[in-house]
Design an enzyme around this catalytic site. Structure first.
Site, mmCIF file in Angstrom:
data_model
loop_
_atom_site.group_PDB
_atom_site.id
_atom_site.type_symbol
_atom_site.label_atom_id
_atom_site.label_comp_id
_atom_site.label_asym_id
_atom_site.label_seq_id
_atom_site.Cartn_x
_atom_site.Cartn_y
_atom_site.Cartn_z
ATOM 1 C CG ASP A 142 32.162 64.662 33.025
ATOM 2 O OD1 ASP A 142 32.212 64.969 34.618
ATOM 3 O OD2 ASP A 142 31.604 65.155 32.226
ATOM 4 C CG ASP B 199 30.318 61.436 38.355
ATOM 5 O OD1 ASP B 199 29.360 62.225 37.558
ATOM 6 O OD2 ASP B 199 29.419 60.853 38.976
#
Length: 290
Positions: free
Chosen positions: A210, A212
Site C-alpha cells: 500500500d 503510506d
C-alpha cells in the site's frame, strides 16, 4: 568454494515452495533464546535452503517481540551463508506501487525497543554498516524477482519504525519529503545489523502492499485490496525463490564485498579482557574470529 545455504526470513505461506525436497522442520536452540519458530529446511534444485517464519506460524509475534538475535544465530548455526528478507512494506513513492518489489540497499533505523547487537560489555565489536546489504546477493535476488514477473525497483531506502502502530500523517510526510525514505516497514532492523555481525550476506526484498498515509488516496484503500496485494506478493515471492538456485549455485566463493569477513577488523576488546561467558554465547556468530 564452500557449500551455500540460503535462508529466507519471511511471512506465512512463503515456505510452500514448489520443488522443495527433503523437507524438515528443525528446532534450534540458541544462547539468545528461542527463534520465532522452528526452521524449515530442504533442498531446492540442489541448493540447500532454510525458511524461518519471522512472526511465527500464525503470526503470533509483533515486530518488537521478534527474537532477532535468536533468529540470526539459529540460521548461522544451521549453516546459512546468505539471508534474504522478504517483508511487506508501505511505499513513499508513487512509482513504487502496490504489488511492486523494492530491493532495499539502505536503511534508516527508528526502532528503539530491540536488542541490536550480539556484542556488548565483555566483548565489544563495531562492524561497518555503510552498505548494510550485500550488493552481489541483491543483484541475484533482483534478477530472480524480475523473472518471477514482479515489477522490481533496484535500490531504495527502508525506514524501519518500531510499530506496531502505523505512522501519523506528519511522520509519513517527514520520512518521505525530508528524510528521503522510499519504503517503510517494521522488521528489517535490527535484522540487517545482526546479519552483518554474524558475517552473513543479507539482501532485502520489500514487497509493497500500500501507499503510506501520505498518499491522498490512502483513505480509499480497503482491507480487501491489501489482502489481495499480499496474496499476489506471496505468489511472486515464491516464484522468486524458485529462480535463485540457477542464479546462485550450490557452491559459494568468498563474498566480493567482504560480508563474510565483517569481523576481521571489528573486534576491539583486548583478548585477555574478553569475558568467557560472553564468548561462549558468540560461538556461532563469531566463532571464525574467536
Amino acid at each position: 568454494m564452500t557449500e551455500r545455504m540460503i535462508a529466507i526470513i519471511g511471512g506465512s505461506g512463503l515456505y510452500e515452495i514448489d520443488g522443495l525436497e527433503q523437507v524438515e522442520w528443525v528446532e534450534v536452540k540458541t544462547p539468545w533464546g528461542k527463534p520465532s519458530d522452528a526452521i524449515l529446511t530442504g533442498t531446492l534444485q540442489g541448493l540447500k535452503l532454510a525458511f524461518l517464519p519471522r512472526h511465527g506460524r500464525g503470526h503470533v509475534l509483533d515486530p518488537s517481540s521478534v527474537p532477532y538475535r535468536a533468529n540470526i544465530d539459529a540460521l548461522k548455526r544451521l549453516g546459512a551463508t546468505d539471508v534474504i528478507s522478504m517483508s511487506a512494506c508501505g511505499s513513499f513513492r508513487e512509482e513504487m506501487a502496490p504489488g511492486d518489489f523494492v530491493i532495499v540497499d539502505q536503511f534508516i533505523d527508528r526502532t528503539f525497543a530491540r536488542d541490536k547487537s550480539f556484542f556488548g560489555p565483555g566483548c565489544v565489536a563495531h562492524v561497518s554498516l555503510a552498505h548494510p546489504t550485500c550488493a552481489a546477493l541483491a543483484d541475484s535476488v533482483a534478477e530472480a524477482a524480475d523473472k518471477s514477473g514482479a515489477t522490481v525497483h533496484r535500490g531504495g531506502t527502508y525506514l524501519a519504525m518500531e510499530g506496531p502502530q502505523f505512522s501519523t500523517l506528519a511522520e509519513s510526510n517527514m520520512y518521505r519529503d525530508h528524510w528521503g525514505a522510499d519504503v517503510i516497514g517494521m522488521t528489517n532492523m535490527p535484522e540487517a545489523k545482526l546479519a552483518r555481525e554474524a558475517e552473513l550476506c543479507y539482501a532485502s526484498v520489500a514487497m509493497v502492499t500500500d501507499y503510506d498515509c501520505w498518499h491522498p488516496d490512502h483513505d480509499a484503500v480497503e482491507v480487501s485490496d491489501i489482502v489481495r496485494t499480499l496474496t499476489g506478493n506471496a505468489d511472486k515471492a515464491r516464484r522468486t525463490i524458485t529462480h535463485l538456485p540457477a542464479l546462485l549455485g550450490s557452491g559459494r566463493a568468498p563474498c566480493p564485498h567482504g560480508c563474510d569477513r565483517a569481523l576481521d577488523t571489528a573486534m576491539i576488546t583486548a583478548p585477555e579482557k574478553r569475558d568467557p561467558a560472553v564468548l561462549a554465547r558468540l560461538d556461532a556468530v563469531a566463532g571464525r574470529v574467536l
